[in-house]
Every structure is written in structure tokens, then in C-alpha cells.
Design a protein around this motif. Structure first.
Motif, mmCIF file in Angstrom:
data_model
loop_
_atom_site.group_PDB
_atom_site.id
_atom_site.type_symbol
_atom_site.label_atom_id
_atom_site.label_comp_id
_atom_site.label_asym_id
_atom_site.label_seq_id
_atom_site.Cartn_x
_atom_site.Cartn_y
_atom_site.Cartn_z
ATOM 1 N N PRO A 97 0.829 -1.207 0.000
ATOM 2 C CA PRO A 97 0.000 0.000 0.000
ATOM 3 C C PRO A 97 0.863 1.257 0.000
ATOM 4 N N PRO A 98 0.342 2.376 -0.499
ATOM 5 C CA PRO A 98 1.125 3.622 -0.529
ATOM 6 C C PRO A 98 1.622 4.064 0.838
ATOM 7 N N ARG A 99 0.870 3.789 1.899
ATOM 8 C CA ARG A 99 1.264 4.265 3.226
ATOM 9 C C ARG A 99 2.504 3.548 3.759
ATOM 10 N N LEU A 100 2.894 2.418 3.136
ATOM 11 C CA LEU A 100 4.048 1.673 3.623
ATOM 12 C C LEU A 100 5.318 2.521 3.575
ATOM 13 N N LEU A 101 5.532 3.232 2.468
ATOM 14 C CA LEU A 101 6.728 4.063 2.300
ATOM 15 C C LEU A 101 6.380 5.539 2.214
ATOM 16 N N ALA A 102 5.233 5.919 2.774
ATOM 17 C CA ALA A 102 4.824 7.321 2.749
ATOM 18 C C ALA A 102 5.651 8.127 3.734
ATOM 19 N N ASN A 103 5.770 9.414 3.488
ATOM 20 C CA ASN A 103 6.501 10.304 4.388
ATOM 21 C C ASN A 103 5.541 10.778 5.474
ATOM 22 N N ALA A 136 8.585 10.225 0.135
ATOM 23 C CA ALA A 136 7.648 9.140 -0.161
ATOM 24 C C ALA A 136 8.264 8.186 -1.163
ATOM 25 N N SER A 137 8.060 6.881 -0.956
ATOM 26 C CA SER A 137 8.513 5.776 -1.807
ATOM 27 C C SER A 137 9.976 5.418 -1.583
ATOM 28 N N MET A 138 10.676 6.105 -0.661
ATOM 29 C CA MET A 138 12.109 5.876 -0.479
ATOM 30 C C MET A 138 12.440 5.478 0.956
ATOM 31 N N ILE A 139 13.577 4.791 1.128
ATOM 32 C CA ILE A 139 14.130 4.500 2.442
ATOM 33 C C ILE A 139 15.653 4.468 2.325
#
Length: 499
Positions: A307-313, A329-332
Motif C-alpha cells: 500500500p502507498p502508506r508503507l513508504l509514505a513520508n 515518499a517511496s524511499m528509504i
């Protein structure tokens, strides 16, 4: 009396059909489920263990590299222009070895070796001799390291850059950039500064993981219960990791190792199940949610996606934020588990990221069909029948430590490559599973449905008969005697008493 017998027979038969069918359905599922779980357990000598040690399913790694077509202009501050090249397809062989069972705990500990073989027939139009211009990760790593050091270290580094002719971008073959690596004299100088063995080799490559493992795994075998079947109990000998900060509540949930490695989950899997996995490439646990039903041969699978919230800021993800520049968002940023190397993992093309990050570069086009990670899971067994794990490797390009080489570059997170690690169970295996697993469940469910329907119909017929009998009885009691004037002449003469 005859009516009572008919109704009694209908009720008895109807109740027997409904109750008996439901009881049979319940116990069939329990017995069949128990038998299935016995087969799924990871025990010595079992077929499941053989498949666990060496997956019989073909696994492929596809690499796409980003060629920076205007590297000279980028060094002067221009927007990077990227050309995606690939896929360079490798077949991946996995082998788990050094298995050690702990029956008391119900676990098995192992190492997993991965070996990659290039498949040119699956890499149309490209070869490993293709040359690609990309970021100089060694130079960026040194610049990142010097950002927190006194200024005179930067002067020394600049001397090294000038001596070895090092620039922020390099042009190498795909073979060198991926597995083989290339000679980098600067690494030897860096080894004197960092003391790290990997720098002392003097060679660098982005994916030098051929014939390697990423540490020991300890997973639950199912012999002590299937609730946590194949969940990771420990990685590298520890039940938790120590890379991340406390969570928003002050706890340590971000360092927990949750879920499985992704090929198998505890059964049964429902549309409401939250699939949890630990991904060593990201150095963290993730989760996937149900998206839709999909077909694979004769099987109906449940598709789960990230889901988008997994890697959301978001505040919930601030525990993974170790560098404000890359908290996007989308990064780690995985530097904490990469010995401080400035590596940012993300979704390919920053899919599910912000439009601003995509706009900072030219050549990106995020699309779900190409860049979304998914798992197609068979609900009865919990086995993943089709999967695609898609991860992008990025390097932050910044004006590090006021080094002259970086003085004019734009501050961007620059994509280097992205990979698609995919596996699909062949259709012939799905047909076999359908015959031995899904079909019996389907036949029993349909048969039980027919018998329950028949039982309900018989009960309804009995009810209708009782209602009609009661109605007829009430009608007889309420009927009035026939009045004399309504009788015929014959009836009147016959009713008179002539005696």
C-alpha cells in the motif's frame, strides 16, 4: 394421521440433510486442513522440505540501468536526463544449506546461497558489454563520509580525486557495474580511512552478490503450530534488528522482524489477511494488502500489493528517517545497514512517490503494471504462486563537503538501476494442485450446498402442508349450516319427518 406421518418424515429428512451436511462440511475442512498442514510442515525427509531447500520454480532477476545522457551538463547544475536500458535477465538459483533443526522450539536455521546466470535469450537487444554512464558511487560515498569531518579532510580528498582523475560520473560496461565489478584505485585510499575490508579489494560493483548469502535465518517449521509457519524468528542470530530509531510512540516496532520471506504464509489466507514479510534488501519488515482476485490456470489467487502508506513520508515512518534529505515518499535510506554507504532504496521510477521527485529528473514514467510489487497467493495453502519484487537503487547526488567536484551539481536522489525479482509456478503444477486440493473443496462445497438446499426445500414443503391443513380445519369450523330456503325440493322432502 397420514398428514402427520408425511410432515414428520419431511421434517426429519430435511433436518438430517441440513444438519448432517453442515457437520460434514465442518469436519471435512478440519480433517483436510489437518492433513494439509501435516504435508506443509518442514520436517526431514518431506517433499515440502526439499522444495524449501531448492525451490523448483524458475526465479528470474531482471535489471534495468539508468544511463545519464547529459552527465557533463549535470556537473554544471543541469537536470539529469535518464535513459533506461535493459532488461538484463539473469536466472536465479537458490539453495538453503547448513540446516539445523530445533524440535523443542519448532524452528530450522539455515543459510541461503544465491547464484545468478545470465540469460541472453531473455535479454533481447542488449548485451553485458553495453556501456552505461552512471553516478560514481565510490566518490559519492567518500563525499558523504567527509561531510561530517573537518575541512582539511575535504582538501585531502580533492587531491585524491585529481590524482586518480575521479569525476562524479563513470562509464562502465553493464557486466562491470553489476556482478563483476571494476578496478577503483580510490577504494584503496578509502580503505586506509575507513578500515573496512570491502574497500581493501579495490573493486566496486553495484550488485556483487553472486554466490553469496545475507546471513543466517531461523524460521518456524510448523511442528509446534501453524500460526507462525515460516515466520522468521531470528535473522543473523537475533530476533530484532538495531538499524532504526524508536517509533512515534517511543517503542521499537520499526526494528521488529515480522513475517516470512515471502514464498509461504500461514494458512488459510483471506482477503482480510495482512501479509507480513521481512526484506533484507530494505533492512526492515513490510506488509502487503489484498487488492483483487486473479486467475492462474485453474486456480483463483489473491493478489496482495504494497500500500502507498508503507513508504509514505508520515509520522509513522519517521523511525526510518535517518537523513532529512532522503526522507521522501517511496524511499528509504538504508545507510544504517550498509555500513554508512549513502544508498537509497525505493520503488522503481519512484512509483507511489511524489510528483516533485519525479519532476526533478527526466526519463521517469512510474506505472503500476511495470513497477508495482505484488504477490499472488493461493488461499488454502498460503503458497505464493506468482510474485514480482521490484526495488530501485538510488544514490543521493549533493554538494558534499564543499568539494569542488560537487560544487555545482543539483541536489537530487539519482536512480542507478532497478530490479524485478520474479517467480511463477508453472501451469502444470497449478493443475495438479487444483485436482488434489481445490477440486475436492469445490466438490464438497457444491455437494453440501445442494443437500442443504434440498433439506430446506423439504422443510418448506412440510411447513406448507401444515399451513394448508390448519387453514382447511379453520374453514370447516367456520362454515354455517345450510339454510332451509336454500335447499332443493328433493332435499326438503327428504328431510321431512313423515312418521
Amino acid at each position: 394421521m397420514q398428514l402427520k406421518v408425511q410432515v414428520g418424515v419431511l421434517v426429519v429428512v430435511g433436518v438430517v440433510l441440513v444438519a448432517g451436511s453442515l457437520v460434514f462440511h465442518h469436519f471435512f475442512h478440519r480433517v483436510f486442513g489437518t492433513m494439509l498442514e501435516q504435508r506443509l510442515m518442514l520436517v526431514p525427509g518431506s517433499k515440502t522440505l526439499d522444495n524449501f531447500k531448492a525451490p523448483p520454480v524458475p526465479i528470474f532477476m531482471q535489471f534495468w540501468l539508468f544511463n545519464v545522457t547529459n552527465s557533463e551538463a549535470v556537473m554544471g547544475g543541469a537536470t539529469p536526463e535518464l535513459q533506461q536500458v535493459g532488461p538484463y535477465t539473469y536466472e536465479e538459483k537458490q539453495l538453503k544449506y547448513n540446516l539445523t533443526f530445533d524440535d523443542e522450539e519448532g524452528t530450522v536455521t539455515y543459510l541461503q546461497n544465491k547464484t545468478f546466470f545470465f540469460r541472453p535469450e531473455l535479454s533481447p537487444g542488449v548485451t553485458l558489454a553495453d556501456r552505461v554512464t552512471t553516478i560514481n558511487a565510490v566518490m559519492i560515498g567518500l563525499g558523504n563520509l567527509l561531510a561530517s569531518r573537518p575541512a582539511h579532510f575535504a582538501a585531502i580528498a580533492q587531491v585524491w580525486f585529481d590524482r586518480f582523475g575521479v569525476t562524479p560520473f563513470v562509464t562502465k560496461t553493464v557486466r562491470e557495474l553489476l556482478f563483476d565489478g571494476y578496478e577503483e584505485p580510490l577504494l584503496l585510499q578509502l580503505a586506509d580511512l575507513t578500515g573496512k575490508p570491502e574497500h581493501a579489494t579495490g573493486r566496486f560493483g553495484f550488485y556483487r552478490k553472486n554466490n553469496t548469502n545475507d546471513g543466517t535465518y531461523t524460521v518456524y517449521t510448523g511442528v509446534r503450530g501453524m500460526d507462525h509457519y515460516q515466520h522468521i524468528a531470528r535473522w543473523r542470530g537475533k530476533p530484532v534488528i538495531n538499524f532504526w530509531k524508536p517509533d512515534v510512540a517511543g517503542g521499537d516496532t520499526c526494528n521488529m522482524i515480522n513475517g516470512t520471506a515471502g514464498s509461504q504464509f500461514p494458512r488459510p489466507v483471506t482477503r482480510h489477511t495482512l501479509l507480513r514479510l521481512y526484506v533484507s534488501e530494505l533492512c526492515r519488515s513490510i506488509f502487503a494488502e489484498y487488492q483483487r482476485d486473479v486467475r492462474h490456470g485453474a486456480l483463483t489467487l489473491y493478489r496482495f500489493v504494497l500500500p502507498p502508506r508503507l513508504l509514505a513520508n508520515t509520522p509513522e515512518n519517521q523511525c526510518y528517517c535517518t537523513d532529512p534529505f532522503t526522507c521522501r515518499a517511496s524511499m528509504i535510506n538504508v545507510a544504517p545497514c550498509r555500513n554508512g554507504a549513502p544508498v537509497v532504496m525505493s520503488t522503481p521510477h519512484f512509483y507511489q512517490g511524489s510528483a516533485e521527485d519525479v519532476a526533478e529528473l527526466r526519463g521517469l514514467a512510474p506505472r503500476a503494471v511495470e513497477h508495482e510489487t505484488f504477490l499472488d497467493v493461493e488461499p488454502n495453502t498460503g503458497v505464493t504462486f506468482r510474485a514480482a519484487k521490484r526495488i530501485q537503487v538510488n544514490i543521493p547526488l549533493r554538494q558534499y563537503a564543499s568539494l569542488p567536484a560537487f560544487r555545482a551539481v543539483p541536489d537530487v536522489v539519482l536512480p542507478v538501476l532497478w530490479v524485478n525479482e520474479s517467480a511463477v509456478v508453472p501451469l502444470e503444477r497449478t493443475h495438479a494442485l487444483h485436482r488434489t486440493l481445490t477440486l475436492p473443496f469445490t466438490l464438497v462445497t457444491v455437494g453440501v450446498g445442494v443437500l442443504v438446499t434440498l433439506g430446506v426445500v423439504l422443510l418448506l414443503v412440510a411447513l406448507i402442508k401444515v399451513c394448508l391443513a390448519l387453514r382447511a380445519e379453520r374453514g370447516g369450523k367456520n362454515r354455517r349450516p345450510q339454510r332451509d330456503k336454500d335447499k332443493t325440493v328433493t332435499e326438503k322432502l327428504n328431510s321431512r319427518n313423515y312418521s
